[in-house]
Design an enzyme around this catalytic site. Structure first.
Site, mmCIF file in Angstrom:
data_model
loop_
_atom_site.group_PDB
_atom_site.id
_atom_site.type_symbol
_atom_site.label_atom_id
_atom_site.label_comp_id
_atom_site.label_asym_id
_atom_site.label_seq_id
_atom_site.Cartn_x
_atom_site.Cartn_y
_atom_site.Cartn_z
ATOM 1 N N CYS A 125 38.689 33.381 42.624
ATOM 2 C CA CYS A 125 39.741 34.405 42.635
ATOM 3 C C CYS A 125 39.979 34.825 44.078
ATOM 4 C CB CYS A 125 39.287 35.600 41.799
ATOM 5 S SG CYS A 125 40.386 37.024 41.919
ATOM 6 N N CYS B 257 38.866 38.819 44.386
ATOM 7 C CA CYS B 257 37.482 39.314 44.336
ATOM 8 C C CYS B 257 36.436 38.233 44.568
ATOM 9 C CB CYS B 257 37.213 40.010 43.006
ATOM 10 S SG CYS B 257 36.949 38.881 41.616
ATOM 11 N N CYS C 110 41.890 37.418 36.162
ATOM 12 C CA CYS C 110 40.477 37.354 36.512
ATOM 13 C C CYS C 110 39.716 38.378 35.665
ATOM 14 C CB CYS C 110 40.305 37.663 38.000
ATOM 15 S SG CYS C 110 38.581 37.845 38.515
ATOM 16 N N CYS D 107 38.182 41.290 38.200
ATOM 17 C CA CYS D 107 38.986 42.305 38.898
ATOM 18 C C CYS D 107 40.349 42.542 38.248
ATOM 19 C CB CYS D 107 39.162 41.923 40.370
ATOM 20 S SG CYS D 107 40.291 40.559 40.661
ATOM 21 N N CYS E 152 48.095 27.223 34.004
ATOM 22 C CA CYS E 152 49.074 27.059 35.066
ATOM 23 C C CYS E 152 48.893 28.215 36.051
ATOM 24 C CB CYS E 152 50.463 27.078 34.426
ATOM 25 S SG CYS E 152 51.784 26.698 35.566
HETATM 26 FE FE FE Z 1 39.095 38.563 40.699
#
Ligand code: FE
Length: 134
Positions: A52, A55, A100, A103, A123
């Protein structure tokens, strides 16, 4: 993402703006979409992990990446527990939004037209990801 949901990593809008580029902020925190075909990660084929960009949580192993010809980095399976989903009714469509799990940042959408073994196409916006080669 569900704006009312709480996530293990929580930052204020101001904090996110400081840490992210304006494009990252737009996609990750304002549910934006990068232009198709613009991410350098479309051509990333090395082994490694995609994290991510907000984070740092590990999201996808490069072994699950494939070329969907959509113009966005695509995967058929996330790492266990890495992502969450929500119903997205924007733009007169019913889609499944992907964020995510740590976060809450928006990553992209998942569609039921992917390859085996899952039949799913995650995607992703390349700007939402950071690649770490092994
Ligand atoms: Fe994250």
């Amino acid at each position: 993402m569900n704006d009312k949901a709480t996530f293990p990593v929580h930052k204020t809008e101001e904090e996110w703006r400081k840490e992210l580029t304006s494009q990252q902020f737009h996609v990750l925190r304002e549910h934006g979409t990068e232009h198709a075909g613009t991410s350098p990660l479309n051509d990333e084929h090395r082994p490694g992990l995609f994290r991510c960009a907000a984070c740092g949580q590990e999201l996808f192993n490069a072994t699950t990446k494939y070329d969907s010809c959509s113009g966005w980095p695509s995967f058929f399976k996330p790492l266990d527990g890495a992502i969450g989903t929500s119903v997205d009714n924007r733009h007169f469509m019913r889609r499944t939004e992907v964020h995510c799990a740590r976060c809450g940042s928006h990553l992209g959408h998942v569609f039921p037209d992917g390859p085996e073994p899952t039949g799913l196409r995650y995607c992703m916006n390349g700007v939402s990801l950071k690649f770490e080669p092994v």
